[in-house]
Design a protein around this motif. Structure first.
Motif, PDB file in Angstrom:
ATOM      1  N   ILE A  71       0.861  -1.194   0.000  1.00 18.68           N
ATOM      2  CA  ILE A  71       0.000   0.000   0.000  1.00 18.68           C
ATOM      3  C   ILE A  71       0.894   1.240   0.000  1.00 18.68           C
ATOM      4  N   ASP A  72       0.663   2.103  -0.972  1.00 17.54           N
ATOM      5  CA  ASP A  72       1.335   3.405  -0.950  1.00 17.54           C
ATOM      6  C   ASP A  72       0.431   4.348  -0.155  1.00 17.54           C
ATOM      7  N   ALA A  73       0.878   4.692   1.041  1.00 19.97           N
ATOM      8  CA  ALA A  73       0.013   5.458   1.944  1.00 19.97           C
ATOM      9  C   ALA A  73       0.122   6.958   1.738  1.00 19.97           C
ATOM     10  N   SER A  74       0.968   7.371   0.798  1.00 20.78           N
ATOM     11  CA  SER A  74       1.302   8.803   0.755  1.00 20.78           C
ATOM     12  C   SER A  74       0.109   9.691   0.438  1.00 20.78           C
ATOM     13  N   LYS A  75      -0.916   9.130  -0.183  1.00 22.19           N
ATOM     14  CA  LYS A  75      -2.071   9.984  -0.495  1.00 22.19           C
ATOM     15  C   LYS A  75      -3.343   9.530   0.222  1.00 22.19           C
ATOM     16  N   LEU A  76      -3.172   8.753   1.289  1.00 23.51           N
ATOM     17  CA  LEU A  76      -4.350   8.217   1.978  1.00 23.51           C
ATOM     18  C   LEU A  76      -4.552   8.864   3.347  1.00 23.51           C
ATOM     19  N   GLU A  77      -5.818   9.153   3.667  1.00 22.53           N
ATOM     20  CA  GLU A  77      -6.177   9.558   5.021  1.00 22.53           C
ATOM     21  C   GLU A  77      -6.105   8.323   5.925  1.00 22.53           C
ATOM     22  N   PHE A  78      -6.043   8.545   7.251  1.00 25.27           N
ATOM     23  CA  PHE A  78      -5.893   7.374   8.122  1.00 25.27           C
ATOM     24  C   PHE A  78      -7.065   6.402   7.993  1.00 25.27           C
ATOM     25  N   ASN A  87      -6.580   2.512   6.954  1.00 27.06           N
ATOM     26  CA  ASN A  87      -6.911   1.451   7.898  1.00 27.06           C
ATOM     27  C   ASN A  87      -8.018   0.541   7.372  1.00 27.06           C
ATOM     28  N   GLU A  88      -8.898   1.110   6.568  1.00 30.54           N
ATOM     29  CA  GLU A  88      -9.958   0.293   5.987  1.00 30.54           C
ATOM     30  C   GLU A  88      -9.367  -0.718   4.996  1.00 30.54           C
ATOM     31  N   ILE A  89      -8.394  -0.255   4.214  1.00 38.39           N
ATOM     32  CA  ILE A  89      -7.745  -1.174   3.268  1.00 38.39           C
ATOM     33  C   ILE A  89      -7.071  -2.316   4.038  1.00 38.39           C
ATOM     34  N   ILE A  90      -6.404  -1.943   5.143  1.00 38.38           N
ATOM     35  CA  ILE A  90      -5.703  -2.971   5.927  1.00 38.38           C
ATOM     36  C   ILE A  90      -6.712  -3.962   6.522  1.00 38.38           C
ATOM     37  N   CYS A 121       4.368   6.154   4.492  1.00 38.36           N
ATOM     38  CA  CYS A 121       3.508   6.438   5.643  1.00 38.36           C
ATOM     39  C   CYS A 121       3.822   7.846   6.162  1.00 38.36           C
ATOM     40  N   MET A 122       2.777   8.643   6.355  1.00 41.12           N
ATOM     41  CA  MET A 122       3.002  10.025   6.764  1.00 41.12           C
ATOM     42  C   MET A 122       2.096  10.408   7.932  1.00 41.12           C
ATOM     43  N   GLY A 123       2.323   9.784   9.047  1.00 38.40           N
ATOM     44  CA  GLY A 123       1.609  10.176  10.266  1.00 38.40           C
ATOM     45  C   GLY A 123       0.185   9.667  10.365  1.00 38.40           C
ATOM     46  N   GLN A 124      -0.205   8.707   9.536  1.00 36.74           N
ATOM     47  CA  GLN A 124      -1.574   8.167   9.670  1.00 36.74           C
ATOM     48  C   GLN A 124      -1.703   7.446  11.012  1.00 36.74           C
ATOM     49  N   ARG A 125      -2.775   7.768  11.709  1.00 36.15           N
ATOM     50  CA  ARG A 125      -2.966   7.220  13.054  1.00 36.15           C
ATOM     51  C   ARG A 125      -3.658   5.855  13.042  1.00 36.15           C
ATOM     52  N   PHE A 126      -3.588   5.209  14.186  1.00 35.34           N
ATOM     53  CA  PHE A 126      -4.371   3.993  14.494  1.00 35.34           C
ATOM     54  C   PHE A 126      -4.088   2.821  13.558  1.00 35.34           C
ATOM     55  N   ILE A 127      -2.921   2.801  12.933  1.00 30.39           N
ATOM     56  CA  ILE A 127      -2.636   1.702  12.010  1.00 30.39           C
ATOM     57  C   ILE A 127      -2.649   0.376  12.777  1.00 30.39           C
ATOM     58  N   ALA A 128      -3.349  -0.593  12.222  1.00 31.27           N
ATOM     59  CA  ALA A 128      -3.430  -1.953  12.774  1.00 31.27           C
ATOM     60  C   ALA A 128      -4.136  -2.027  14.120  1.00 31.27           C
ATOM     61  N   ALA A 129      -4.988  -1.061  14.440  1.00 30.00           N
ATOM     62  CA  ALA A 129      -5.708  -1.095  15.726  1.00 30.00           C
ATOM     63  C   ALA A 129      -6.497  -2.398  15.853  1.00 30.00           C
ATOM     64  N   GLY A 130      -6.253  -3.134  16.925  1.00 32.03           N
ATOM     65  CA  GLY A 130      -6.999  -4.357  17.223  1.00 32.03           C
ATOM     66  C   GLY A 130      -6.706  -5.535  16.313  1.00 32.03           C
ATOM     67  N   LEU A 131      -5.676  -5.426  15.476  1.00 30.70           N
ATOM     68  CA  LEU A 131      -5.426  -6.456  14.453  1.00 30.70           C
ATOM     69  C   LEU A 131      -4.790  -7.720  15.049  1.00 30.70           C
ATOM     70  N   SER A 132      -5.166  -8.864  14.470  1.00 29.26           N
ATOM     71  CA  SER A 132      -4.546 -10.108  14.934  1.00 29.26           C
ATOM     72  C   SER A 132      -3.894 -10.865  13.773  1.00 29.26           C
ATOM     73  N   ASP A 133      -2.901 -11.676  14.092  1.00 24.33           N
ATOM     74  CA  ASP A 133      -2.319 -12.676  13.182  1.00 24.33           C
ATOM     75  C   ASP A 133      -1.947 -12.173  11.796  1.00 24.33           C
ATOM     76  N   PRO A 158       4.593   6.176  11.024  1.00 24.93           N
ATOM     77  CA  PRO A 158       3.194   5.976  11.412  1.00 24.93           C
ATOM     78  C   PRO A 158       2.803   6.971  12.500  1.00 24.93           C
ATOM     79  N   GLY A 159       1.529   7.376  12.511  1.00 26.94           N
ATOM     80  CA  GLY A 159       1.065   8.355  13.496  1.00 26.94           C
ATOM     81  C   GLY A 159       0.741   7.740  14.839  1.00 26.94           C
ATOM     82  N   ASN A 160       0.071   8.527  15.675  1.00 28.79           N
ATOM     83  CA  ASN A 160      -0.221   8.106  17.045  1.00 28.79           C
ATOM     84  C   ASN A 160      -1.043   6.817  17.088  1.00 28.79           C
TER      85      ASN A 160
END
Lengths: 239, 501
Positions: free
Chosen positions: A3-10, A14-17, A29-41, A50-52
Motif C-alpha cells: 500500500i502506498d500510503a502517501s495519499k491516503l487519510e488514516f 486502515n480500511e484497506i488494511i 507512511c506520513m503520520g496516519q494514526r491507528f494503524i493496525a488497531a486491534g489487528l490479529s495474526d 506511522p502516526g499516534n
C-alpha cells in the motif's frame, strides 16, 4: 500486499488494511494514526512515520517500522509485537497486557505506563536508547528494559521513573547512580541469575537490530522492583 | 479497643413477646449485630455494628424487630451536628480518610423537586396513552446535518451508529467487583428484555455475560482493566470514563483484597494486585488527545459502535461538553454530584461537583448556541429517581437518562450507604458467596423490568397530559417546565420560567 500510503487519510488506509487478510507492506507512511488497531495474526511493515496509537489494542499482529513512530504505540495491546528501528513518542505501551514492543532508539515520556501482566500474558518493552520521564508509571506487571545505547552522556531515564510502580520488573543498563527512584521501589544490581533471565530477550533484541549481545550484557544492570503490590493503601475509616 | 467516644447510631428494638427465637436475624446479618444467648434464651444485639440495612427487620417472620435512629444524641447544635462530631471522633481515633458510599446525602437543593410539568387544558387536548399510540423510543448517537443523496438522487442511508432504546433510560456503570455477579446478571437480563442497555463499569465483562453484548455498554477507563479486542467487540457501545459524579477528580482504586477469583479474571490482573485507575488518563491532556482515544476505539471496532464519553458535572461543564462534542464522541454522559458509588472519600462525595439539572441545562443550551447539539446525544444521571425526573430531564434537553441507585433499590438495596465494607446483606455490593446468593437474578431482573415498565407507563401519562405523543417532541421543550421557589439566576440557567409566568 503493498500500500502506498502517501495519499491516503488514516481512515482510508486502515480500511484497506482491515479488508485484506494478507500481510501488508506500507510505504510512504506520513503520520496516519491507528494503524493496525486491534489487528490479529498478520504482518505489517511500515516505511515512513506511522502516526499516534500505532497498534492500539493489538491482538496478535506483528508490526515492523523502519523509522520512527509517534505517541501511544501499542496502547492497551493484548498480544503480538511492535518492532521499531527508530524512536517512539510518549506513552509507548500504555496498559499493554501482553506481547512485546522493541524500540531501537529512544522513547518519550511515560513509556510502559500502566503495564500489566495476567496469567500467561507477560508484556515486554525493550528500549535501546533512553527513556523519558515517568518511565513505568503505575507499572503493575511485565518487564521493561532500557539499554541506554546512546553515547551522548545523557541519563538513561528522565525524571520520576517508576512512580506508582506496584508490579512487574524493570532492567536499566548501568548502575543508575544519580537517578532518583521513589520510595516504594527497591533497586539492586542484577546478579548472574537475573542476567541469565534477561539474556534471551537481549539476544532477540540484538539479532533484530544487528547489535552485539555480549557487549551489551557485559555491563551492570540495575533491577527495579516494587516494594508492595498495594502502594496506594491509604488509611480509610468507614463513615 | 480503647473508648471511641461514639454511641451507636441506631437502636435495635426487639419486641420480646413476638420474638420466637428462630435466629433468622442472627443468620442474616453479615455485620454480626445479633447473637443468641443460650443460657438466658435471649437474642441480644451489638448495635455498634449495625448499619441500618433493614435485612433483619425485613426477614423477621413475626415483625419483632425494628431499627431506629438512637435518640441518645449530642447536645443540640446547629453548627456542630451529630455527624460532624462523629466524623471528628473517627478521624481523631484512626487518622484515616473518611470513606462513604452511594450518593451525596446532604440537604443540598434537588432542582427536580422545584420544577413542575405542564398539562394541556381546553386547547391542544391531552392524549390518552391507553387509547392512542405513544412513542418512547429514542436513538442515541450522532445525527446527520442534512439529507444526503447519491448521483442518482437516492437518499444515502448510511448514518453514524446508533443505540436504540425502547425507553429513554439505561442502567449506568457499575463494575463487577463493586457489585456482585448476580447483580450484573439481573441488570444484563433486564436490559436485554427491556430493549435498553446496562454498563459494565471499568471492571471488564464476565465471560458469562458476553451473550448480553447487544445490550451492553463496555467501559474503558484510565487503568484499561479487562479491555481487549473481544471485550470492545462484545458491547453495543464503548464508554470512555473520564469522571464520575460521586467523585469528580478522583480515580478508582479497588484494593487487592477484592481482586479475587472471577473479579481478577474479568479485570485481567493477578489476584491480590491493586486495581488502580488514576483520575487522569495520562494520555489525555486535551480535547485532541481525547479525540485520539475516541478514534482509536472507533478504529478497533470498525466504526460500528457509538463511543460515549462520560464526565462528572463540574463548574465548566458547558465548555467541557462543547469540546467533547467536537472530539468525535457520539454520546456525552454527564453524571451529577448526587450520583452513587461503591466507595468515595466522604469529603469528595459531599462537596465536589454540581447538580445535574443545572449542568444539563447549561450544556444543552451551549451546544445549541454553537450549532453542534446534533453532533452528540446527551445522557444524564446522578440522580434520576422516578419517571417525572426522567420527563423533566428530557424536557431540559437530555436524550436519555442513566439510573443506577434506582436500579439497585429495585434489587433490594436499602441505601444503608455501607457498600465500601463489602458486607452487603442484600447480596448486591459484596463478593461473599453466602451473601451474593441472596440475590436471585430471576427475581432481580423481573423487579428491574417491573420498575422500568411502570416508569414507561408514567412517562406516557405525563407526555399524554402535555399533549405530546412522542418523546422526541419533548426533548429540549423547556416551555413544558416551570420553576417554583427558584431565584432569577437559577431560572436563567435552567432556561425555564417561574410558575405563574
Amino acid at each position: 500486499m503493498h500500500i502506498d500510503a502517501s495519499k491516503l487519510e488514516f481512515g482510508e488506509l486502515n480500511e484497506i488494511i482491515r479488508n485484506t487478510e494478507a500481510d501488508v507492506e506500507i510505504t510512504g507512511c506520513m503520520g496516519q494514526r491507528f494503524i493496525a488497531a486491534g489487528l490479529s495474526d498478520r504482518k505489517i511493515s511500515i516505511e515512513g512515520v506511522p502516526g499516534n496509537a500505532l497498534g492500539a489494542y493489538l491482538n496478535g499482529a506483528k508490526i515492523t517500522v523502519g523509522g520512527n513512530a509517534q505517541d501511544a504505540v501499542g496502547d492497551t495491546m493484548n498480544e503480538g509485537g511492535i518492532y521499531i528501528r527508530g524512536s517512539v513518542g510518549d506513552a509507548a505501551g500504555y496498559a499493554m497486557r501482553g506481547g512485546e514492543i522493541f524500540v531501537r532508539g529512544n522513547a518519550g515520556y511515560r513509556a510502559g505506563i500502566h503495564m500489566k501482566a495476567y496469567k500467561e500474558k507477560h508484556p515486554t518493552l525493550v528500549i535501546g536508547g533512553r527513556a523519558g520521564s515517568f518511565l513505568g508509571e503505575y507499572q503493575a506487571g511485565g518487564t521493561i528494559v532500557v539499554l541506554g545505547l546512546n553515547e551522548d552522556g545523557k541519563s538513561i531515564v528522565g525524571n520520576f521513573p517508576c512512580t506508582g510502580m506496584h508490579g512487574g520488573k524493570m532492567f536499566l543498563r548501568g548502575s543508575c547512580e544519580g537517578i532518583a527512584f521513589p520510595k516504594q521501589v527497591t533497586t539492586h544490581l542484577a546478579d548472574e541469575a537475573e542476567k541469565a533471565e534477561l539474556r534471551p530477550l537481549a539476544e532477540r533484541f540484538c539479532a533484530m537490530f544487528d547489535l552485539d549481545t555480549d557487549e551489551i550484557m557485559n555491563e551492570d544492570f540495575t533491577v527495579v522492583l516494587p516494594d508492595t503490590k498495594n502502594p496506594f493503601k491509604q488509611m480509610y475509616v468507614t463513615n | 479497643m480503647s473508648i471511641n467516644y461514639i454511641y451507636p447510631e441506631y437502636e435495635v428494638v426487639r419486641n420480646d413477646a413476638r420474638c420466637i427465637r428462630c435466629r433468622v436475624c442472627e443468620r442474616q446479618c453479615a455485620n454480626e449485630v445479633h447473637s443468641y444467648d443460650e443460657e438466658r434464651n435471649l437474642l441480644i444485639s451489638d448495635e455498634a455494628k449495625c448499619v441500618n440495612c433493614k435485612r433483619c427487620v425485613t426477614l423477621c417472620p413475626t415483625h419483632a424487630l425494628k431499627i431506629v435512629k438512637s435518640d441518645c444524641r449530642f447536645k443540640e447544635n446547629a453548627n456542630w451536628t451529630d455527624d460532624t462530631i462523629r466524623e471528628i471522633y473517627k478521624q481523631a481515633e484512626s487518622g484515616g480518610v473518611l470513606l462513604s458510599s452511594m450518593g451525596n446525602p446532604k440537604p443540598l437543593p434537588v432542582y427536580w423537586d422545584k420544577i413542575l410539568i405542564n398539562a394541556s387544558q381546553v386547547t391542544n387536548p391531552s392524549i390518552d396513552p391507553l387509547r392512542e399510540p405513544m412513542e418512547t423510543k429514542v436513538f442515541l448517537g450522532k445525527k446527520p446535518d442534512k439529507v444526503k443523496r447519491d448521483e442518482n438522487g437516492n437518499i444515502i442511508c448510511k448514518t453514524s451508529p446508533q443505540l436504540e432504546l425502547s425507553i429513554p433510560i439505561m442502567f449506568s456503570a457499575m463494575s463487577y467487583g463493586s457489585i456482585s455477579y448476580n447483580a450484573h446478571a439481573s441488570l444484563a437480563r433486564a436490559a436485554t428484555e427491556l430493549g435498553i442497555y446496562y454498563n459494565t463499569g471499568e471492571g471488564g465483562l464476565h465471560e458469562d455475560f458476553y451473550q448480553y453484548g447487544p445490550n451492553t455498554i463496555v467501559q474503558v477507563a484510565s487503568g484499561r482493566f479487562g479491555v481487549h479486542k473481544d471485550y470492545l467487540e462484545a458491547g453495543a457501545a464503548v464508554e470512555i470514563k473520564m469522571g464520575q459524579g460521586a467523585k469528580p477528580g478522583i480515580g478508582g482504586h479497588l484494593p487487592g483484597a477484592k481482586i479475587v477469583g472471577d473479579v481478577s479474571r474479568t479485570r485481567m490482573i493477578p489476584e491480590g494486585s491493586d486495581a488502580i485507575s488514576p483520575a487522569p488518563h495520562h494520555d489525555i491532556y486535551s480535547i485532541e488527545d481525547l479525540r485520539q482515544l475516541v478514534y482509536s476505539l472507533k478504529e478497533a471496532t470498525e466504526y460500528k459502535k457509538p463511543v460515549i464519553v462520560k464526565v462528572a458535572a463540574v463548574h465548566n461543564i458547558a465548555a467541557i461538553a462543547s469540546g467533547i462534542a467536537r472530539s468525535g464522541a457520539d454520546i456525552i454522559a454527564i453524571d451529577g454530584f448526587r450520583g452513587g458509588t461503591g466507595a468515595a472519600p466522604t469529603r469528595i462525595r459531599d462537596n465536589v461537583g454540581i447538580p445535574i439539572e443545572l449542568a444539563l441545562a447549561s450544556v444543552d443550551q451551549r451546544l445549541r448556541d454553537e450549532g453542534i447539539r446534533n453532533n452528540v446525544s446527551l445522557v444524564v444521571g446522578g440522580s434520576i429517581r422516578c419517571a417525572s425526573d426522567v420527563v423533566k430531564a428530557i424536557a431540559l434537553g437530555a436524550d436519555a437518562c442513566y439510573i443506577a441507585t434506582g436500579a439497585l433499590l429495585a434489587l433490594g438495596c436499602h441505601l444503608c450507604r455501607s457498600c465500601q465494607g463489602g458486607k452487603c446483606n442484600w447480596g448486591i455490593a459484596t463478593q461473599r458467596p453466602e451473601l451474593t446468593k441472596r440475590l436471585n437474578p430471576d427475581i432481580g431482573s423481573q423487579r428491574l423490568i417491573n420498575l422500568m415498565t411502570a416508569w414507561k407507563h408514567e412517562i406516557k401519562e405525563l407526555m399524554g397530559g402535555m399533549g405530546i405523543n412522542s418523546i422526541e417532541a419533548l426533548r429540549g421543550n423547556r416551555l413544558m417546565l416551570r420553576g417554583v421557589g427558584l431565584n432569577g439566576k437559577e431560572l436563567e440557567i435552567l432556561g425555564i420560567s417561574h410558575a405563574g409566568e
